[in-house]
Design an enzyme around this catalytic site. Structure first.
Site, short mmCIF file in Angstrom:
data_model
loop_
_atom_site.label_atom_id
_atom_site.label_comp_id
_atom_site.label_asym_id
_atom_site.label_seq_id
_atom_site.Cartn_x
_atom_site.Cartn_y
_atom_site.Cartn_z
CG HIS A 5 -1.99 1.02 1.19
ND1 HIS A 5 -3.21 0.86 1.79
CD2 HIS A 5 -2.04 2.24 0.59
CE1 HIS A 5 -3.96 1.94 1.58
NE2 HIS A 5 -3.25 2.80 0.86
CG ASN A 47 -4.97 7.63 -4.67
OD1 ASN A 47 -3.94 6.96 -4.83
ND2 ASN A 47 -5.21 8.30 -3.57
CG ASP A 49 -2.19 4.91 3.55
OD1 ASP A 49 -2.03 5.19 2.34
OD2 ASP A 49 -3.12 5.37 4.23
ZN LIG Z 1 -6.82 4.78 1.91
#
Ligand SMILES: [Zn+2]
Length: 458
Positions: free
Chosen positions: A64, A98, A332
């Site tokens: 991630h 994204n 993340d």
């Molecule tokens: Zn997220």
């Protein structure tokens, strides 16, 4: 080329249930042998690396990360992001879609693969968007994304609110053999919340992001995984209720999984009120030196999505990691420019960097505290993400790609964001004394990063 003999390290390979002092012989970028006294087997002129006192494990995988390419390369790009990964001990990363434009078609997937081959120093795997432009309205061409080589689909950063659309996405994902990752956020409950809804959001006058906003979607995903048989993976879990839901669902054999990030199991929402409040309230249990680390209230490097939660939530995430409910660790890694973060808390973007600190923080909170074994922690960074994504990675089996991480679990060092390989410096852990550090990162037998010139020609 790309041959190396690592000698005398403690080799921990959870995929093969191997944990012993051993040598690792790498020939032509592949693992050739793991065992005792391999120097006799090795070619005479081979380069050697003395790994005595260090851990040698399969190359770490972070499933991630946000590398911002294409479109937001002032924050990060594939070159700087993979350099940060290598420095943190990671040999493979999985990029979220994204970007700008979003990775929602085969052409953009090909672009990332091309850039990664040209500029990346570690393996870069790509996820595709579930919906076109991550708008949550119309499915992206999932079949052609699969053909282009995505390893999962996700609308990360966003969350599909329409349950029927999510159901169809699950059905396609299952048909194409792709796991579906979800950033669990119920928009109607979260609205414009910027931090965990609780005592500190009230005290600080900031809008709350309630735990139920995450738990609601985790519950939805459990129901849809059961209905469709798709593999749903819940990203960056932060709330105690999410862990409880996941634990019960897994007991019933549902194909659901979860990941946790070090900021959620190290920090709490008290950190948004500044270092003094954090150390006095929730920081006491941390095995670092609080007096040396200061930050002010409303520091936007403590703003991420989902937000830092209460001490009780932090404990539940740690318990979920300890009992296997949460099988994957990741960062993340979400870089942002200084000028974007240097605004009022309400207006700052969500997200923090993490690739260079996640190994140390995981060791500190999980292994040094004896919550889990070293092998279990390594599994959460190697074989577990590899299995979820069907990657031929995460093991030191003979014949496997020689992606190897060498780290010292006890080395103490101070992380300085300004010295990071990332283009962005938005880490909440800058200045922290950490324990545990990667000392060498090898991708297909090639040294892509090493702490100093410890690699010597024999
Ligand atoms: Zn997220």
């Amino acid at each position: 080329m790309n041959s190396l003999l690592l000698t005398g390290g403690r080799v921990v390979d959870p995929a093969n249930h191997f944990d012993s002092i051993a040598d690792v012989l790498i020939l032509d970028g592949k693992i050739s042998a793991v065992g005792k006294n391999l120097s006799a087997k090795a070619p005479k002129e081979i380069e050697t690396f003395d790994a005595a006192g260090k851990i040698v494990c399969p190359g770490l995988i972070d499933l991630h990360v946000h590398f911002r390419e294409p479109g937001q390369t002032a924050k990060e790009n594939i070159a700087s992001g993979t350099a940060a990964a290598a420095r943190g001990g990671f040999t493979s990363v999985v990029c979220m879609p994204n970007t700008s434009p979003a990775i929602d078609n085969a052409g953009t997937v090909a672009l990332i693969h091309e850039r990664a081959a040209a500029e990346g120093v570690v393996n870069v795997f790509v996820t595709g968007a579930i919906t076109k432009n991550i708008a949550g309205e119309e499915l992206a061409p999932i079949g052609s994304l699969k053909k282009a080589g995505v390893v999962a689909i996700t609308d990360d950063g966003h969350c599909i609110q329409n349950n029927e659309l999510m159901r169809r996405a699950c059905e396609y994902a299952k048909m194409f053999g792709l796991p579906i990752f979800d950033h669990c956020q119920d928009y109607s409950l979260v609205t414009d919340g910027v931090m965990h809804e609780g005592y500190w959001s009230l005290a600080l006058g900031l809008r709350g992001w309630p735990s139920a906003g995450e738990e609601m979607i985790v519950a939805r995903n459990i129901l849809l995984a059961e209905l469709t048989g798709a593999k749903i993976h819940c990203q960056h879990l932060s709330a105690a209720g999410s862990v409880a839901l996941l634990r019960a669902a897994k007991k019933r054999g549902i194909s659901i999984s979860g990941e946790a990030c070090p900021h959620h199991f190290t920090l709490t929402d008290a950190a948004v009120a500044g270092s003094e409040k954090f150390w006095a309230n929730d920081g006491k249990s941390l095995n670092t030196q609080p007096s040396t680390i200061h930050w002010s209230a409303y520091d936007t490097n403590f703003k991420m999505n989902p937000p830092l939660r209460s001490a009780k939530d932090r404990e539940a995430i740690l318990e979920g990691l300890a009992d296997g409910t949460i099988e994957i660790l990741c960062s993340d890694h979400a870089p942002h420019c200084d000028y974007e973060k240097e605004v009022e808390f309400d207006y700052a973007p969500f997200g923090v960097t993490g690739l260079e600190t996640e190994l140390a923080l995981s060791l500190m909170q999980l292994v040094h505290t004896k919550r889990i074994s070293l092998a279990d922690m390594i599994a959460k960074f190697t074989v577990n993400p590899a299995r979820l994504l069907n990657l031929n990675k995460g093991t030191l089996s003979v014949g496997a790609d020689a992606d190897v991480t060498v780290f010292d679990p006890d080395q103490e060092w101070i992380f300085r964001a300004e010295n990071s390989a990332s283009k962005s410096k938005n880490s909440p852990f800058s200045g922290w004394r950490l324990k545990g550090k990667a000392v060498a990162t090898l991708v297909a037998g090639k040294k892509v990063w090493a702490e100093d010139s410890e690699l010597v020609v024999a």
